[in-house]
Design a protein around this motif. Structure first.
Motif, PDB file in Angstrom:
ATOM      1  N   ASN A 151     -10.766 -65.051  45.274  1.00 27.27           N
ATOM      2  CA  ASN A 151     -11.127 -65.322  43.880  1.00 27.27           C
ATOM      3  C   ASN A 151     -10.509 -64.307  42.930  1.00 27.27           C
ATOM      4  OD1 ASN A 151     -12.598 -67.582  44.604  1.00 27.27           O
ATOM      5  ND2 ASN A 151     -14.560 -66.504  44.667  1.00 27.27           N
ATOM      6  N   ASP A 158      -7.958 -65.605  39.937  1.00 29.50           N
ATOM      7  CA  ASP A 158      -8.115 -65.288  38.518  1.00 29.50           C
ATOM      8  C   ASP A 158      -6.912 -64.506  38.005  1.00 29.50           C
ATOM      9  OD1 ASP A 158      -9.480 -65.273  36.057  1.00 29.50           O
ATOM     10  OD2 ASP A 158     -10.251 -63.266  36.455  1.00 29.50           O
ATOM     11  N   PHE A 189      -9.304 -68.487  35.827  1.00 36.55           N
ATOM     12  CA  PHE A 189     -10.294 -69.545  36.014  1.00 36.55           C
ATOM     13  C   PHE A 189     -10.278 -70.517  34.842  1.00 36.55           C
ATOM     14  CE2 PHE A 189     -12.825 -66.152  38.488  1.00 36.55           C
ATOM     15  CZ  PHE A 189     -12.115 -66.433  39.641  1.00 36.55           C
ATOM     16  N   PRO A 196     -12.789 -71.263  41.587  1.00 41.85           N
ATOM     17  CA  PRO A 196     -13.047 -70.273  42.633  1.00 41.85           C
ATOM     18  C   PRO A 196     -13.898 -70.869  43.753  1.00 41.85           C
ATOM     19  CG  PRO A 196     -14.462 -69.873  40.753  1.00 41.85           C
ATOM     20  CD  PRO A 196     -13.507 -70.965  40.341  1.00 41.85           C
ATOM     21  N   VAL A 242     -17.808 -64.848  39.067  1.00 45.22           N
ATOM     22  CA  VAL A 242     -16.818 -65.793  38.541  1.00 45.22           C
ATOM     23  C   VAL A 242     -17.234 -66.304  37.161  1.00 45.22           C
ATOM     24  CG1 VAL A 242     -16.030 -66.420  40.849  1.00 45.22           C
ATOM     25  CG2 VAL A 242     -17.796 -67.822  39.736  1.00 45.22           C
ATOM     26  N   ALA A 277     -15.266 -68.890  34.824  1.00 43.63           N
ATOM     27  CA  ALA A 277     -15.171 -70.073  35.683  1.00 43.63           C
ATOM     28  C   ALA A 277     -15.952 -71.238  35.095  1.00 43.63           C
ATOM     29  CB  ALA A 277     -15.680 -69.752  37.083  1.00 43.63           C
ATOM     30  N   VAL A 332     -16.684 -74.635  40.269  1.00 45.30           N
ATOM     31  CA  VAL A 332     -16.627 -73.885  41.523  1.00 45.30           C
ATOM     32  C   VAL A 332     -16.477 -74.855  42.683  1.00 45.30           C
ATOM     33  CG1 VAL A 332     -18.048 -72.009  40.585  1.00 45.30           C
ATOM     34  CG2 VAL A 332     -19.140 -73.846  41.922  1.00 45.30           C
TER      35      VAL A 332
END
Length: 403
Positions: free
Chosen positions: A146, A150, A155, A166, A183, A188, A191
Motif C-alpha cells: 500500500n 500510494d 489512492f 489499497p 489508507v 483512499a 479498498v
C-alpha cells in the motif's frame, strides 16, 4: 459500437507492478518471509513465503500480453481449426509506459474516453494466499504494498482520474482497522478485500465473523466501498480433492475440470458469507462491489439464499435477497447476459469494467457498449448508468465537477 457523448468510468483497470512493489517498503525482518524476486540469470521468479509462486509466471511482465488478444477465447468464438494458443500476442513492456506510470496512463485514458478508472493489482492478487500461514508477514507485506501503491499511483489525487485501491487483509483484525485508517488518511476511496475465507492464527474465519465488524463499520461510516476482485482465493484445494493441482499456474494447458469445479465459487461463497452471516444487517450502509468475477454466480446465490431463508427463517432478520440487491454492485464480464442481470438485480447495480490492459479484457474499453444494446429495453439512460452514473453512486460523489 455506440459512441458516447460523455466520458465513462471503468471500474476494472490494472497496472503491472514493478518487481519491488512488495519489497520497496518491506521491513528487513520480513525480507525472507515476504515477497522476494529471484534472478537465476535467465529469468526472474517470484518467491513468496520461501516458495516459488506461479500465480504470475513472469513477474517482470516483460514481454507482456497485448490487451484484448484473448477476446475470442473468452467469448467462446474461436474459429474452427484455430489453436487457442495462437491468439496470444505479446509486446515489450518498454513500449507501454502507461502500464506502470500514472501520467502516461492518464494520457491513454484521454484517448479512450475514460474520465476515471479504478486501478487494481495484477501480481498483487496472488500474494495473500501464498502467505496465509504467516499472518505477520501478510500484514507487513500488504502494508508495504500500500505504501508503494500510494507512492507510484496515489489512492486518489486531486484530478480524480485514477482511484487506486489499497489492499486490506482481515487476517489480523486489529491490524486491519489500523490499515483502514492509514489508507483513509492518504485519501483512499476504495479498498480491496480478497474474496476468500479469512486466514486466522488458529483457524480460518468467515468474512461475516463479528471480529471484522470494526472494519465494516468504519468503511460504512466513511462511505468507502469494498471491492472483491478475482484473486487466488485458495480454491484450488478443491481441484486437489479431485486429483488436480493445488497450486495456481497462470498459463499453459489445464484440466478443464478445474474450471468446471471452481469457476465463480469464490465470489459466490464470499457474498454468501457476507449476507448469511449478517454483515449487511449490522452495517446496512456498507457498499460492496464484485469486479472481474462475472455475474452468473448471482442467480445461483439468489436461489440458495431464498432456500436458506425459507428453511431457517429464525436466522435472517432481513430478506437476504433484498440485501444482495441493495448493498452489492456487479461488474459483469463483457460476454455476460447484461439484460438478464439487469432484470435480476436492477440496472442501477451494474458497472462497466474492461479489465484493460489484460489479455482477457477488451482491447478498446469502449467496445463494452457494443454488448450493452443487446435488447431494445436498454435505453440510452440505462446505458449511461452502467457506463458512468452507477459508479458515481457507488463512490457516493461526483469525481469531477466539470463532467
Amino acid at each position: 459500437m455506440t459512441t458516447l457523448d460523455y466520458q465513462a468510468i471503468d471500474v476494472d483497470n490494472h497496472y503491472y507492478e514493478p518487481i519491488d512493489s512488495f519489497t520497496r517498503h518491506l521491513p528487513k525482518e520480513f525480507k525472507r518471509r515476504g515477497v522476494q524476486m529471484l534472478h537465476d540469470g535467465k529469468r526472474t521468479w517470484a518467491v513468496i513465503g520461501e516458495r516459488i509462486n506461479q500465480f504470475i509466471p513472469n513477474p517482470t511482465f516483460d514481454p507482456i500480453i497485448e490487451p484484448g488478444c484473448l477476446d475470442l477465447l473468452f467469448r467462446g468464438e474461436i474459429p474452427e481449426g484455430v489453436d487457442p494458443a495462437s491468439l496470444m500476442k505479446v509486446d515489450r513492456l518498454a513500449n507501454h509506459p502507461e502500464y506502470q506510470n500514472r501520467d502516461a496512463r492518464v494520457k491513454v485514458m484521454d484517448t479512450q474516453n475514460l474520465e476515471t478508472v479504478f486501478m487494481l493489482p495484477t501480481f498483487g492478487c496472488g500474494v495473500e494466499e501464498a502467505l496465509k500461514y504467516d499472518i505477520d508477514a501478510t500484514i507487513a507485506s500488504v502494508h508495504a504494498f500500500n505504501l508503494w501503491l500510494d507512492e507510484d499511483w496515489g489512492f486518489d489525487r486531486p484530478d480524480h482520474r485514477i482511484i487506486a485501491a489499497p489492499i486490506i487483509s482481515l487476517a489480523d483484525p486489529d491490524k486491519a482497522i489500523e490499515e483502514v485508517e492509514f489508507v483513509f488518511d492518504r485519501g483512499a476511496r476504495l479498498v480491496l478485500v480478497r474474496p476468500a475465507p479469512v486466514p486466522g492464527r488458529v483457524k480460518p474465519r468467515s468474512l461475516g465473523d463479528p471480529l471484522h465488524d470494526p472494519v465494516w463499520a468504519r468503511l460504512a461510516e466513511a462511505g468507502v466501498p469494498v471491492g472483491f476482485h478475482l484473486s487466488d482465493s485458495g480454491y484450488l484445494a478443491i481441484n486437489a480433492l479431485w486429483g488436480g493441482t493445488a497450486t495456481f499456474e497462470g498459463f499453459g494447458k489445464k484440466d478443464p475440470l478445474d474450471q468446471v469445479l471452481l469457476d465463480d465459487r469464490a465470489i459466490h461463497d464470499t457474498m454468501a458469507s457476507m449476507i448469511v452471516h449478517q454483515v449487511f444487517t449490522r452495517h446496512p450502509k456498507l457498499k460492496v462491489v464484485s469486479i472481474e468475477n462475472g455475474s452468473y454466480f448471482v442467480y445461483r446465490l439468489i436461489k440458495r439464499l431464498k432456500k436458506a431463508a425459507n428453511t431457517a427463517p429464525y436466522h435472517f432478520k432481513e430478506d437476504p435477497v433484498a440485501q444482495l440487491r441493495n448493498n452489492v454492485w456487479i461488474a459483469p464480464y463483457y460476454e455476460d447476459d447484461v439484460k438478464l442481470l439487469a432484470e435480476t438485480i436492477g440496472v442501477d447495480k451494474i458497472l462497466f469494467g474492461s479489465d484493460w490492459p489484460h489479455g482477457e479484457g477488451l482491447a478498446d474499453p469502449m467496445s463494452f457498449t457494443a454488448d450493452i444494446p443487446q435488447f431494445p429495453e436498454f435505453s440510452a439512460d440505462d446505458t449511461r448508468k452502467v457506463m458512468r452514473d452507477n459508479a458515481l453512486d457507488l463512490l457516493g460523489a461526483n469525481v469531477r465537477v466539470s463532467a
